[in-house]
Design a protein around this motif. Structure first.
Motif, PDB file in Angstrom:
ATOM      1  N   TYR A 117       0.827  -1.206   0.000  1.00 35.57           N
ATOM      2  CA  TYR A 117       0.000   0.000   0.000  1.00 35.57           C
ATOM      3  C   TYR A 117       0.866   1.263   0.000  1.00 35.57           C
ATOM      4  O   TYR A 117       0.551   2.244  -0.674  1.00 35.57           O
ATOM      5  CB  TYR A 117      -0.879   0.047   1.262  1.00 35.57           C
ATOM      6  N   GLU A 118       1.949   1.242   0.802  1.00 34.38           N
ATOM      7  CA  GLU A 118       2.670   2.489   1.077  1.00 34.38           C
ATOM      8  C   GLU A 118       3.511   2.986  -0.090  1.00 34.38           C
ATOM      9  O   GLU A 118       4.032   4.110  -0.036  1.00 34.38           O
ATOM     10  CB  GLU A 118       3.546   2.350   2.324  1.00 34.38           C
ATOM     11  N   THR A 119       3.672   2.180  -1.161  1.00 41.22           N
ATOM     12  CA  THR A 119       4.448   2.680  -2.302  1.00 41.22           C
ATOM     13  C   THR A 119       3.605   2.864  -3.569  1.00 41.22           C
ATOM     14  O   THR A 119       4.136   3.273  -4.594  1.00 41.22           O
ATOM     15  CB  THR A 119       5.653   1.763  -2.605  1.00 41.22           C
ATOM     16  N   VAL A 120       2.316   2.559  -3.521  1.00 45.22           N
ATOM     17  CA  VAL A 120       1.424   2.896  -4.640  1.00 45.22           C
ATOM     18  C   VAL A 120       1.360   4.421  -4.755  1.00 45.22           C
ATOM     19  O   VAL A 120       1.265   5.127  -3.744  1.00 45.22           O
ATOM     20  CB  VAL A 120       0.012   2.312  -4.416  1.00 45.22           C
ATOM     21  N   THR A 121       1.442   4.928  -5.970  1.00 47.91           N
ATOM     22  CA  THR A 121       1.491   6.385  -6.179  1.00 47.91           C
ATOM     23  C   THR A 121       0.215   6.864  -6.883  1.00 47.91           C
ATOM     24  O   THR A 121      -0.675   6.085  -7.208  1.00 47.91           O
ATOM     25  CB  THR A 121       2.709   6.766  -7.029  1.00 47.91           C
ATOM     26  N   ASP A 122       0.158   8.179  -7.114  1.00 48.92           N
ATOM     27  CA  ASP A 122      -0.925   8.745  -7.929  1.00 48.92           C
ATOM     28  C   ASP A 122      -0.341   9.754  -8.902  1.00 48.92           C
ATOM     29  O   ASP A 122       0.874  10.001  -8.917  1.00 48.92           O
ATOM     30  CB  ASP A 122      -2.033   9.357  -7.065  1.00 48.92           C
ATOM     31  N   ARG A 124      -0.336  12.823  -9.034  1.00 53.11           N
ATOM     32  CA  ARG A 124       0.227  14.057  -8.450  1.00 53.11           C
ATOM     33  C   ARG A 124       1.493  13.783  -7.648  1.00 53.11           C
ATOM     34  O   ARG A 124       2.000  14.671  -6.965  1.00 53.11           O
ATOM     35  CB  ARG A 124      -0.818  14.724  -7.562  1.00 53.11           C
ATOM     36  N   GLY A 125       1.974  12.554  -7.700  1.00 49.50           N
ATOM     37  CA  GLY A 125       3.176  12.212  -6.950  1.00 49.50           C
ATOM     38  C   GLY A 125       2.905  11.856  -5.509  1.00 49.50           C
ATOM     39  O   GLY A 125       3.836  11.690  -4.718  1.00 49.50           O
ATOM     40  N   GLY A 126       1.623  11.723  -5.146  1.00 51.90           N
ATOM     41  CA  GLY A 126       1.263  11.377  -3.776  1.00 51.90           C
ATOM     42  C   GLY A 126       1.231   9.877  -3.558  1.00 51.90           C
ATOM     43  O   GLY A 126       1.474   9.079  -4.465  1.00 51.90           O
ATOM     44  N   LEU A 127       0.923   9.501  -2.329  1.00 51.96           N
ATOM     45  CA  LEU A 127       0.833   8.093  -1.931  1.00 51.96           C
ATOM     46  C   LEU A 127      -0.583   7.855  -1.414  1.00 51.96           C
ATOM     47  O   LEU A 127      -0.850   7.950  -0.223  1.00 51.96           O
ATOM     48  CB  LEU A 127       1.872   7.783  -0.846  1.00 51.96           C
ATOM     49  N   HIS A 338       1.041   3.613 -11.571  1.00 51.89           N
ATOM     50  CA  HIS A 338       0.928   3.995 -10.157  1.00 51.89           C
ATOM     51  C   HIS A 338       0.742   2.762  -9.276  1.00 51.89           C
ATOM     52  O   HIS A 338       1.311   2.666  -8.182  1.00 51.89           O
ATOM     53  CB  HIS A 338      -0.229   4.971  -9.979  1.00 51.89           C
ATOM     54  N   LEU A 339      -0.031   1.800  -9.754  1.00 48.31           N
ATOM     55  CA  LEU A 339      -0.168   0.535  -9.040  1.00 48.31           C
ATOM     56  C   LEU A 339       1.119  -0.283  -9.165  1.00 48.31           C
ATOM     57  O   LEU A 339       1.527  -0.965  -8.220  1.00 48.31           O
ATOM     58  CB  LEU A 339      -1.363  -0.246  -9.582  1.00 48.31           C
ATOM     59  N   MET A 340       1.770  -0.199 -10.329  1.00 50.83           N
ATOM     60  CA  MET A 340       3.051  -0.887 -10.536  1.00 50.83           C
ATOM     61  C   MET A 340       4.067  -0.470  -9.476  1.00 50.83           C
ATOM     62  O   MET A 340       4.876  -1.284  -9.005  1.00 50.83           O
ATOM     63  CB  MET A 340       3.597  -0.543 -11.921  1.00 50.83           C
TER      64      MET A 340
END
Length: 372
Positions: A117-122, A124-127, A338-340
């Motif tokens: 969970y903690e390294t999935v991104t979006d 905007r560069g968020g988590l 982002h999921l990758m």
């Protein structure tokens, strides 16, 4: 796909990987969901609700791990859990591998596909899957810190906001991200004297515009951290390097020179902590005193408000859970960078560079591994 939701076994952890509404959504998408008996009982989510949502109840975790194609959890798997994982099985949960070589080795040896969970991104560069728990932890850090400042807890005997004629406590927040911002909001609401320290000048500008002159913002240097920490009554460690071990911003020498009875709350403890004197604690025994400074370093802070945390987390994770189940993990990951970014381990190979750097384990690019 058959999705398994085991009961969390980490001490005082009452969150659950999927709520009944999330289960109903997965069933609506054509998937089967197995939920361990009593998985949500601690937060008032009963087996009957899961059955009504379409889940099947399993008596033991072993049944869940043996039958499920994908395991959806909250906390990193404990030793007994990673030993039940099998090759090719998907694990979707918080991992925090950088400070935990034993878990990393266990997951590598299992042959599972571990998505953090903690390294999935979006975009905007968020988590996005870390943000809900960061919000909770940031807000909790102030109420925990305020409690620790009480004399019975070993603190200085200070009321965070003071009273008329008596100065408010000085709160220093290291990191102006999601956790730090929420901590600042709570501390300012209690009328404390609040300072946020961060390396990102743009973020400091945003905080200044958001909160105005009531908040002090300082650019992060060793001098600035040392000066602020030595004058603080409460220090919140809210720094984050995605997937990597947290930097040790406060040295043991600084802690030795802090005021007697001051308090450190280390939100970054899941990633190893940002105070040199930090070590993980539990809700059962949350604090310890070192060099006359109270340390609160609970590694699953949001677990204390497990119902709020569970629903906030499910709101964020559900779209990704459904994508993994609907498409299969390879198509889901290759179709969404982002999921990758969440892929940390793939069938015995470490696929996240920050974890590789922290643990000294060979790294392979996630996209290359999936395409092979």
């Amino acid at each position: 796909m058959r999705i398994g939701v085991p009961k969390e076994i980490k001490i005082h952890e009452y969150r659950v990987g999927m709520t009944p509404p999330a289960v109903r959504e997965a069933v609506h998408h054509g998937h089967e969901v197995l939920v361990q008996k009593g998985a949500g009982f601690g937060i008032g989510l009963f087996d009957e609700q899961y059955v009504a949502a379409g889940a099947r109840i399993a008596d033991t975790a072993a049944e869940i791990f043996a039958a499920a194609d994908m395991i959806v959890k909250v906390k990193e798997p404990q030793t007994a859990e990673w030993k039940m994982l099998r090759e090719g099985q998907i694990l979707f949960t918080y991992l925090h591998l950088a400070p935990d070589p034993e878990q990393a080795r266990g997951l590598l040896d299992s042959g599972c596909v571990a998505i953090a969970y903690e390294t999935v991104t979006d975009s905007r560069g968020g988590l996005p899957l870390l943000a809900p728990m960061s919000e909770v932890a940031g807000r909790m850090s102030i109420q925990a810190g305020a409690h620790c400042l009480e004399i019975a807890q070993g603190g200085r005997g200070m009321l965070l906001g003071g009273v008329p004629g008596v100065p408010a406590a000085k709160v220093v927040i290291l990191g102006g991200g999601v956790s730090g911002t929420n901590a600042a909001r709570m501390a300012m609401g209690l009328e404390a004297h609040v300072t946020v320290i961060d390396l990102n000048l743009h973020r400091l500008y945003e905080l200044d515009m958001q909160f105005g002159p009531s908040l002090n913002t300082i650019y992060s240097t060793v001098d600035a951290i040392e000066e602020s920490v030595l004058g603080a009554d409460l220090v919140i460690g809210a720094v984050l390097v995605p997937g990597a071990a947290a930097p040790k911003l406060v040295t043991e020498d600084m802690v030795k020179r802090m005021k007697k009875g001051s308090v450190l709350v280390d939100i970054a403890i899941d990633q190893g902590g940002c105070f040199a004197t930090s070590h993980a604690t539990t809700h059962a025994d949350p604090t310890y005193v070192m060099h006359d400074v109270v340390h609160y370093c609970v590694a699953n802070m949001p677990g204390a408000v497990a119902r709020t945390s569970t629903f906030a987390l499910n709101n964020a994770t559900l779209p990704f859970t459904l994508a993994l189940a609907d498409k299969g993990y390879k198509e889901a990951l290759l179709g969404n960078p982002h999921l990758m970014a969440g892929l940390n381990i793939h069938k015995g190979q470490l696929t996240y560079k920050a974890v590789s750097d922290a643990l000294g384990v060979d790294y392979r690019d996630a996209k290359t591994v999936l395409a092979a």
